[in-house]
Structure formats: C-alpha cells, structure tokens
Scaffold this active site. Structure first.
Site, mmCIF file in Angstrom:
data_model
loop_
_atom_site.group_PDB
_atom_site.id
_atom_site.type_symbol
_atom_site.label_atom_id
_atom_site.label_comp_id
_atom_site.label_asym_id
_atom_site.label_seq_id
_atom_site.Cartn_x
_atom_site.Cartn_y
_atom_site.Cartn_z
ATOM 1 N N LYS A 14 0.823 -1.219 0.000
ATOM 2 C CA LYS A 14 0.000 0.000 0.000
ATOM 3 C C LYS A 14 0.855 1.266 0.000
ATOM 4 C CE LYS A 14 -1.294 -0.462 4.938
ATOM 5 N NZ LYS A 14 0.071 -0.604 5.370
ATOM 6 N N ARG A 134 13.475 -1.304 10.088
ATOM 7 C CA ARG A 134 12.205 -0.831 10.668
ATOM 8 C C ARG A 134 11.860 -1.680 11.890
ATOM 9 N NH1 ARG A 134 6.561 0.215 7.342
ATOM 10 N NH2 ARG A 134 5.360 -0.613 9.069
HETATM 11 P P1 AMP Z 1 1.700 0.730 8.459
HETATM 12 O O1 AMP Z 1 2.836 1.570 7.980
HETATM 13 O O2 AMP Z 1 0.399 1.032 7.802
HETATM 14 O O3 AMP Z 1 2.032 -0.760 8.432
HETATM 15 O O4 AMP Z 1 1.466 1.112 10.004
HETATM 16 C C1 AMP Z 1 2.503 0.928 10.950
HETATM 17 C C2 AMP Z 1 1.947 0.957 12.352
HETATM 18 O O5 AMP Z 1 1.315 2.219 12.627
HETATM 19 C C3 AMP Z 1 0.859 -0.060 12.675
HETATM 20 O O6 AMP Z 1 1.399 -1.339 13.005
HETATM 21 C C4 AMP Z 1 0.179 0.592 13.868
HETATM 22 O O7 AMP Z 1 0.956 0.475 15.032
HETATM 23 C C5 AMP Z 1 0.184 2.069 13.474
HETATM 24 N N1 AMP Z 1 -1.026 2.453 12.709
HETATM 25 C C6 AMP Z 1 -1.071 2.887 11.422
HETATM 26 N N2 AMP Z 1 -2.327 3.160 11.043
HETATM 27 C C7 AMP Z 1 -3.111 2.891 12.118
HETATM 28 C C8 AMP Z 1 -4.519 2.961 12.370
HETATM 29 N N3 AMP Z 1 -5.379 3.338 11.417
HETATM 30 N N4 AMP Z 1 -4.965 2.602 13.596
HETATM 31 C C9 AMP Z 1 -4.125 2.227 14.555
HETATM 32 N N5 AMP Z 1 -2.784 2.115 14.398
HETATM 33 C C10 AMP Z 1 -2.272 2.452 13.189
#
Ligand code: AMP
Length: 212
Positions: A14, A134
C-alpha cells in the site's frame, strides 16, 4: 474528486502503490504509518506516546489516529482529493471516519484491496526489515501484525463491499504490474489518471517486486 483508499495487509504494497498513484492522479498521498513514524523519528510528544504501539505492532488508540487523519485532511486546507492508506484499520475507525467525512463531503470514490499470499508477505517484510531496520519488521512482530490485520480488517472490507466501492486487486508480482492492475480497476470505475504519461511508466524500471 479522486479520493482513494488502499487497503492491504502489512507488506501488501500500500505504501509503494500509494506513492505512485498519488503522482498519477495528481493528489497528495496520506499514510498513517508514515505520519506516525515521522512523529517517532522527530521525538515529538505524540511520537513518544505512540512509539510503544508501533514497536509492538499493535494498533494505536482510535482517538489518536483519527485526530491525526483529521488534521492531515483539513489543516491548513481541506484536501478535496487524496490517496489514503493505513486508515481506517478497523470497522469502528471506518464508521467514525465515514460519519466525519460525510459532513465535510469527503467520502471515498473507491477502495482498492490488495491481496497477497501470507508467505509472500512474510518474505517481503523480513527483507524490508533487513534493508531498513524498521522496528516492527521482525519475525514475531510481523506474525502479530498479520494476525491483527486478519482479525480487524475483514469487517472493514465487508463495509466497503456493501457500499459497492471496493475492488479486489491481485497485489502479487512486479510493482509496475500491480500499478497497472489498480489503474485498470479504477478506469472501470471511471477514474482516470491526470498524469497519463508518468502513469504509463509506473513503478520501478527494473521490474523488482514490492517491498512494502
Ligand atoms: P503501516 O505503515 O500502515 O504498516 O502502520 C505501521 C503501524 O502504525 C501499525 O502497526 C500501527 O501500530 C500504526 N497504525 C497505522 N495506522 C493505524 C490505524 N489506522 N490505527 C491504529 N494504528 C495504526
């Protein structure tokens, strides 16, 4: 106006696709994960508060992420168009977000759901962890994030499917190929890129596969 939501499991592409589509369709790319990691990197008080959740691979509380998204979408100006990814992650977030967006006339034009096999996701995330360090791309945390995704995201998909704006797209294979599939799905909904020249050359020229 072009308001796209990308839903994909961790490692589902994404972020990579979101960047490219934002260029192609001439709108800002909004990623909650990126916004949160930026706060952590700058050691803001918000960043210090959310860091433990990110490190564990847990979802941050709904009110915090909702505030973050609302601020990004409305300050300093209301963004009429965008490519959004990372939010909503749960049905509760979707319902609250929808009520809020309806009032502002910012409801979604389309939702693309990228599907990728579990084995492929784990392989990509471990590789990204090796390359970027990361904090949440370690084997245990990856398994936890994938399980959490499966648990919380299915109801979300049904919510958008019922509204008939969701399209499933195969997210496996080379990045430009996935971008092409998404563009086709969007074109079928009457959504065409503004930067057609660039869009035709979407993705990396070496045809490498997704890393996020
Ligand atoms: P991502 O980069 O989308 O994989 O998001 C990384 C981390 O950010 C996730 O594992 C959550 O800890 C936090 N995070 C991102 N978006 C959300 C959301 N909509 N609700 C809660 N936590 C989020």
């Amino acid at each position: 106006m072009f308001r796209l939501l990308l839903i994909a499991p961790p490692g589902g592409g994404k972020g990579t696709q979101g960047h490219q589509l934002a260029v192609d369709y001439g709108v800002p790319h909004i990623s909650t994960g990126e916004l949160l990691r930026d706060h952590v990197a700058r050691s803001t008080s918000f960043g210090t508060r959310v860091k433990p959740y990110l490190d564990r691979g847990d979802l941050i509380p709904d009110d915090l992420v909702l505030g973050l998204v609302q601020d990004r979408l409305t300050k300093p100006v209301v963004l009429e168009g965008f490519v959004l990814e990372g939010f909503p992650r749960t049905l509760d977030q979707a319902l609250t977000g929808y009520a809020w967006a309806s009032e502002l006339g910012l409801t979604l034009s389309a939702v693309i759901h990228l599907t990728v096999s579990e084995g492929e996701l784990v392989r990509r995330l471990l590789e990204r962890g090796r390359l970027t360090g990361r904090s949440d791309d370690t084997e245990d945390t990856i398994r936890h994030r994938l399980a959490l995704y499966r648990r919380s995201t299915d109801p979300l998909l049904d919510f958008y499917r019922d509204r008939q704006i969701l399209v499933d797209v195969d997210g496996s294979g080379p990045i430009p190929e996935v971008t092409r599939r998404i563009r086709e799905a969007l074109a079928a909904k009457g959504l065409t890129p503004v930067n057609a020249g660039r869009a035709g050359r979407a993705g990396r020229s070496d045809g490498t596969t997704e890393s996020q």
